[in-house]
Write an enzyme that holds these catalytic residues in place. Structure first.
Site, PDB file in Angstrom:
ATOM      1  N   ASP A  48       0.813  -1.212   0.000  1.00  0.00           N
ATOM      2  CA  ASP A  48       0.000   0.000   0.000  1.00  0.00           C
ATOM      3  C   ASP A  48       0.850   1.267   0.000  1.00  0.00           C
ATOM      4  O   ASP A  48       2.021   1.249   0.395  1.00  0.00           O
ATOM      5  CB  ASP A  48      -0.874   0.041   1.262  1.00  0.00           C
ATOM      6  CG  ASP A  48      -1.969  -0.999   1.280  1.00  0.00           C
ATOM      7  OD1 ASP A  48      -1.990  -1.868   0.384  1.00  0.00           O
ATOM      8  OD2 ASP A  48      -2.800  -0.953   2.204  1.00  0.00           O
ATOM      9  N   HIS A 212       3.850  -2.322   3.040  1.00  0.00           N
ATOM     10  CA  HIS A 212       3.876  -0.979   2.456  1.00  0.00           C
ATOM     11  C   HIS A 212       5.224  -0.750   1.783  1.00  0.00           C
ATOM     12  O   HIS A 212       6.266  -0.868   2.445  1.00  0.00           O
ATOM     13  CB  HIS A 212       3.646   0.079   3.539  1.00  0.00           C
ATOM     14  CG  HIS A 212       2.357  -0.087   4.287  1.00  0.00           C
ATOM     15  ND1 HIS A 212       2.188  -1.068   5.255  1.00  0.00           N
ATOM     16  CD2 HIS A 212       1.181   0.573   4.189  1.00  0.00           C
ATOM     17  CE1 HIS A 212       0.940  -0.988   5.720  1.00  0.00           C
ATOM     18  NE2 HIS A 212       0.318  -0.008   5.096  1.00  0.00           N
TER      19      HIS A 212
END
Length: 281
Positions: A48, A212
């Site tokens: 993400d 991430h």
């Protein structure tokens, strides 16, 4: 994560709202959010908040393991500039992801909490990110992950996202990498992965992870550990679409009229008439 000025910027080109949004395939839309994979022995790696300065090296790492991943990209958060500004590296990185078989999903335009904004702002967050991705790859994704994993039924978010034709994707394995982004702490994320693998109720249980690509330790330490550990147990690192048994043609919606996207060197006009267009890997 949010800059008010960033949120107010708008990608060039016409809006994407007229792109048809039929609900196809077996993956649920809207209210029936997805938390886990269905195909045995698959490990869906998701990243993400990017792309970011570490993402190119992450793609190199994934290539070296013949691994695929899903990138839930944001349009303009963290002061990185717009992803469809080809004076910046992000558009070419997203094209590389797409062309090499990774999956692109939406993580909204500027990383606002979709449960805490008005319906009009929520719609704006998704449509702006669509327009930027359309400018890069000629189409828009059908998969999205809400920022902060927040898209509640009570706020109307789930219904609004479903009306726009999105699958809401969460996870069942959190590496917690955002809290462990230092050489002294990243072992905690490795331990979290090992513990999840040890607790599985069957040897072929699939996993849907969250990490991430904006964190240094995730890219240069944690991901290789996960890939090695998964390989030892006979897992395949795949996209979310693949771990759900969803055909690649269902991952994106293509514009059926002439659109202009940037190849990284020049603007190219193409007519998107089918998922097998020239921008489809």
């Amino acid at each position: 994560m949010v800059n008010g000025c960033d949120a107010n910027r708008t990608p060039q080109g016409r809006p994407t709202i007229d792109i048809p949004r039929p609900h196809v395939g077996n993956v649920p839309y809207g209210r029936r959010a997805v938390y886990s994979c269905t195909v045995p022995k698959t490990l869906a790696l998701t990243f993400d908040d990017g792309p970011y300065r570490y993402t190119s090296d992450l793609l190199n790492l994934l290539d070296s393991y013949d691994a695929k991943a899903t990138f839930f990209v944001t349009g303009i958060n963290s002061g990185k500039g717009q992803i469809d500004d080809f004076n910046l590296p992000w558009g070419k990185l997203i094209q590389r992801m797409h062309w090499t078989g990774h999956q692109i999903g939406s993580h909204s335009w500027s990383h606002q909490d979709l449960s805490k904004v008005t319906p009009s702002v929520r719609r704006d967050q998704l449509l702006k990110n669509e327009a930027a991705l359309r400018n890069i790859m000629g189409g828009i994704p059908t998969y999205m992950r809400p920022p902060y994993s927040s898209c509640s039924m009570e706020s109307g978010c789930q219904d609004d996202v479903g009306k726009l034709g999105y699958h809401i994707i969460y996870f069942d394995m959190d590496t917690n990498d955002y809290n462990n982004d230092s050489p002294d702490l990243i072992q905690r994320s490795k331990d979290a992965f090992d513990q999840a693998m040890a607790r599985r109720d069957r040897p072929d249980k699939p996993f849907l992870t969250i990490s991430h690509d904006v964190h240094e330790q995730t890219v240069y330490n944690l991901t290789a550990y996960i890939l090695e550990r998964a390989h030892e147990d006979g897992y395949r690192a795949v996209t979310v679409g693949e771990c759900l048994g969803d055909p690649r043609d269902n991952w994106y919606r293509w514009d059926h009229s002439e659109v202009s996207f940037n190849s990284g060197n020049e603007s190219i006009n193409v007519t998107q008439s089918a998922p097998g267009s020239r921008m489809s890997a």
